[in-house]
Design a protein around this motif. Sequence first.
Motif, PDB file in Angstrom:
ATOM      1  N   UNK A  24       0.832  -1.212   0.000  1.00  0.00           N
ATOM      2  CA  UNK A  24       0.000   0.000   0.000  1.00  0.00           C
ATOM      3  C   UNK A  24       0.860   1.254   0.000  1.00  0.00           C
ATOM      4  N   UNK A  25       1.943   1.235   0.778  1.00  0.00           N
ATOM      5  CA  UNK A  25       2.815   2.419   0.833  1.00  0.00           C
ATOM      6  C   UNK A  25       3.570   2.595  -0.474  1.00  0.00           C
ATOM      7  N   UNK A  26       4.077   1.508  -1.039  1.00  0.00           N
ATOM      8  CA  UNK A  26       4.789   1.616  -2.317  1.00  0.00           C
ATOM      9  C   UNK A  26       3.908   2.250  -3.392  1.00  0.00           C
ATOM     10  N   UNK A  27       2.616   1.929  -3.364  1.00  0.00           N
ATOM     11  CA  UNK A  27       1.701   2.476  -4.372  1.00  0.00           C
ATOM     12  C   UNK A  27       1.578   3.996  -4.283  1.00  0.00           C
ATOM     13  N   UNK A  28       1.878   4.566  -3.116  1.00  0.00           N
ATOM     14  CA  UNK A  28       1.778   6.021  -2.952  1.00  0.00           C
ATOM     15  C   UNK A  28       3.026   6.752  -3.434  1.00  0.00           C
ATOM     16  N   UNK A  29       4.097   6.009  -3.708  1.00  0.00           N
ATOM     17  CA  UNK A  29       5.370   6.627  -4.056  1.00  0.00           C
ATOM     18  C   UNK A  29       5.511   6.794  -5.567  1.00  0.00           C
ATOM     19  N   UNK A  30       6.249   7.815  -5.957  1.00  0.00           N
ATOM     20  CA  UNK A  30       6.523   8.040  -7.371  1.00  0.00           C
ATOM     21  C   UNK A  30       7.513   7.008  -7.889  1.00  0.00           C
ATOM     22  N   UNK A  31       7.470   6.755  -9.162  1.00  0.00           N
ATOM     23  CA  UNK A  31       8.420   5.836  -9.785  1.00  0.00           C
ATOM     24  C   UNK A  31       9.844   6.381  -9.651  1.00  0.00           C
ATOM     25  N   UNK A  32      10.797   5.472  -9.492  1.00  0.00           N
ATOM     26  CA  UNK A  32      12.220   5.828  -9.394  1.00  0.00           C
ATOM     27  C   UNK A  32      12.487   6.855  -8.294  1.00  0.00           C
ATOM     28  N   UNK A  33      11.847   6.674  -7.143  1.00  0.00           N
ATOM     29  CA  UNK A  33      11.967   7.678  -6.081  1.00  0.00           C
ATOM     30  C   UNK A  33      12.769   7.225  -4.869  1.00  0.00           C
ATOM     31  N   UNK A  53       2.560  -8.897  10.639  1.00  0.00           N
ATOM     32  CA  UNK A  53       2.105  -9.288   9.311  1.00  0.00           C
ATOM     33  C   UNK A  53       2.974 -10.432   8.799  1.00  0.00           C
ATOM     34  N   UNK A  54       2.374 -11.602   8.612  1.00  0.00           N
ATOM     35  CA  UNK A  54       3.113 -12.764   8.137  1.00  0.00           C
ATOM     36  C   UNK A  54       3.006 -12.917   6.630  1.00  0.00           C
ATOM     37  N   UNK A  55       2.571 -11.858   5.920  1.00  0.00           N
ATOM     38  CA  UNK A  55       2.431 -11.956   4.484  1.00  0.00           C
ATOM     39  C   UNK A  55       3.748 -12.263   3.808  1.00  0.00           C
ATOM     40  N   UNK A  56       3.710 -13.156   2.840  1.00  0.00           N
ATOM     41  CA  UNK A  56       4.910 -13.508   2.101  1.00  0.00           C
ATOM     42  C   UNK A  56       4.994 -12.685   0.818  1.00  0.00           C
ATOM     43  N   UNK A  57       6.119 -12.802   0.164  1.00  0.00           N
ATOM     44  CA  UNK A  57       6.383 -12.021  -1.034  1.00  0.00           C
ATOM     45  C   UNK A  57       5.372 -12.369  -2.134  1.00  0.00           C
ATOM     46  N   UNK A  58       4.960 -11.349  -2.880  1.00  0.00           N
ATOM     47  CA  UNK A  58       3.994 -11.532  -3.965  1.00  0.00           C
ATOM     48  C   UNK A  58       4.490 -10.837  -5.228  1.00  0.00           C
ATOM     49  N   UNK A  59       3.901 -11.209  -6.350  1.00  0.00           N
ATOM     50  CA  UNK A  59       4.242 -10.566  -7.619  1.00  0.00           C
ATOM     51  C   UNK A  59       3.956  -9.063  -7.552  1.00  0.00           C
ATOM     52  N   UNK A  60       2.851  -8.707  -6.936  1.00  0.00           N
ATOM     53  CA  UNK A  60       2.488  -7.288  -6.857  1.00  0.00           C
ATOM     54  C   UNK A  60       3.503  -6.503  -6.036  1.00  0.00           C
ATOM     55  N   UNK A  61       3.946  -7.105  -4.926  1.00  0.00           N
ATOM     56  CA  UNK A  61       4.939  -6.456  -4.066  1.00  0.00           C
ATOM     57  C   UNK A  61       6.230  -6.204  -4.842  1.00  0.00           C
ATOM     58  N   UNK A  62       6.719  -7.220  -5.519  1.00  0.00           N
ATOM     59  CA  UNK A  62       7.968  -7.084  -6.274  1.00  0.00           C
ATOM     60  C   UNK A  62       7.793  -6.092  -7.429  1.00  0.00           C
ATOM     61  N   UNK A  63       6.642  -6.135  -8.090  1.00  0.00           N
ATOM     62  CA  UNK A  63       6.399  -5.225  -9.214  1.00  0.00           C
ATOM     63  C   UNK A  63       6.403  -3.777  -8.756  1.00  0.00           C
ATOM     64  N   UNK A  64       5.767  -3.498  -7.618  1.00  0.00           N
ATOM     65  CA  UNK A  64       5.759  -2.134  -7.094  1.00  0.00           C
ATOM     66  C   UNK A  64       7.164  -1.705  -6.676  1.00  0.00           C
ATOM     67  N   UNK A  65       7.919  -2.625  -6.083  1.00  0.00           N
ATOM     68  CA  UNK A  65       9.293  -2.306  -5.692  1.00  0.00           C
ATOM     69  C   UNK A  65      10.145  -1.976  -6.915  1.00  0.00           C
ATOM     70  N   UNK A  66       9.984  -2.738  -7.987  1.00  0.00           N
ATOM     71  CA  UNK A  66      10.732  -2.466  -9.211  1.00  0.00           C
ATOM     72  C   UNK A  66      10.373  -1.094  -9.787  1.00  0.00           C
ATOM     73  N   UNK A  67       9.125  -0.721  -9.667  1.00  0.00           N
ATOM     74  CA  UNK A  67       8.701   0.584 -10.191  1.00  0.00           C
ATOM     75  C   UNK A  67       9.329   1.728  -9.398  1.00  0.00           C
ATOM     76  N   UNK A  68       9.414   1.565  -8.081  1.00  0.00           N
ATOM     77  CA  UNK A  68       9.848   2.652  -7.199  1.00  0.00           C
ATOM     78  C   UNK A  68      11.365   2.722  -7.050  1.00  0.00           C
ATOM     79  N   UNK A  69      12.056   1.579  -7.117  1.00  0.00           N
ATOM     80  CA  UNK A  69      13.492   1.543  -6.836  1.00  0.00           C
ATOM     81  C   UNK A  69      14.316   2.202  -7.942  1.00  0.00           C
ATOM     82  N   UNK A  70      15.372   2.912  -7.517  1.00  0.00           N
ATOM     83  CA  UNK A  70      16.304   3.514  -8.472  1.00  0.00           C
ATOM     84  C   UNK A  70      17.554   2.666  -8.668  1.00  0.00           C
ATOM     85  N   UNK A  71      17.995   1.990  -7.593  1.00  0.00           N
ATOM     86  CA  UNK A  71      19.258   1.251  -7.661  1.00  0.00           C
ATOM     87  C   UNK A  71      19.071  -0.259  -7.515  1.00  0.00           C
ATOM     88  N   UNK A  72      18.435  -0.666  -6.418  1.00  0.00           N
ATOM     89  CA  UNK A  72      18.364  -2.101  -6.156  1.00  0.00           C
ATOM     90  C   UNK A  72      17.204  -2.449  -5.240  1.00  0.00           C
TER      91      UNK A  72
END
Length: 258
Positions: free
Chosen positions: A166-175, A203-222
């Motif tokens: 939810x928080x990643x969705x609020x962030x700009x791409x490459x931020x 929260x015991x939620x495990x990694x999901x495609x959506x989580x990784x996809x949002x991280x890829x959108x927001x991350x600049x380096x890694x």
Amino acid sequence: MKTVVTTAYRPTSSTLEWAARVSADLSLLQVPRNKRSIDRMHGDEGADLLVCLKERLEFYPVGKKEPFFFHPNSAAFRTKRPLEQDPVIEVSGLQSGDSFLDCTLGLASDSLVASQHVGEKGQVLGCESHPVLAYVVGQGLRTYKEMPHLIEAMKRIRVVSSDAVSFLKTLESDSIDVIYMDPMFTEEITEASNFTPLRGPADHGQLTERWVAEAKRVARKSIVLKAHFRSQDFERFGFNRRVRPNTKFHYGVILVTP
């Protein structure tokens, strides 16, 4: 499960005032301790307990006898070693002045290492989906004084009371330069006793495609993943696994192409 706020076994005027502030901050009911034990209060109130002591907040989920409270945990010794050799720093490529998002804050150990490394020009954010745990850690980061070399690093960390996706969705791409993920292990590591009180409410939620996809959108380096050595998430989600011999967890990294 609801949560109520109370004080130590024998409250003082200052702990009563603190309990009132915490109650207001979290919009939780404040109940008198009346010299009741934790077990008795769990039974009487049918609720988790957030206890205001003189020096710290303690959170007792129903059914747990040991509290969750803030302390630097592994950051206490990790920040006394060369930070460039810390696995989170080494794998991520995090540098001074960078921004760092910890998607799974816990006791903020990794965030503290990152904050110490990025320095005053850097930025560190940490997500915690359970609002009471987020509050306990946030208060601890502002008030903990027992390790002077970490005080400034603690103050630089911004705790976000939200799940990571939810928080990643609020962030700009490459931020954000580096995004870090340490989901609760699918196979419990018995040595990780610091997290015993968390196993109920966290929260015991495990990694999901959506989580990784949002991280890829927001991350600049890694994007960095820490997981049990038996976890298949590294391969499943495209992380380059960094094997750590004789350890129960490995790190993986996705380097983001500019």
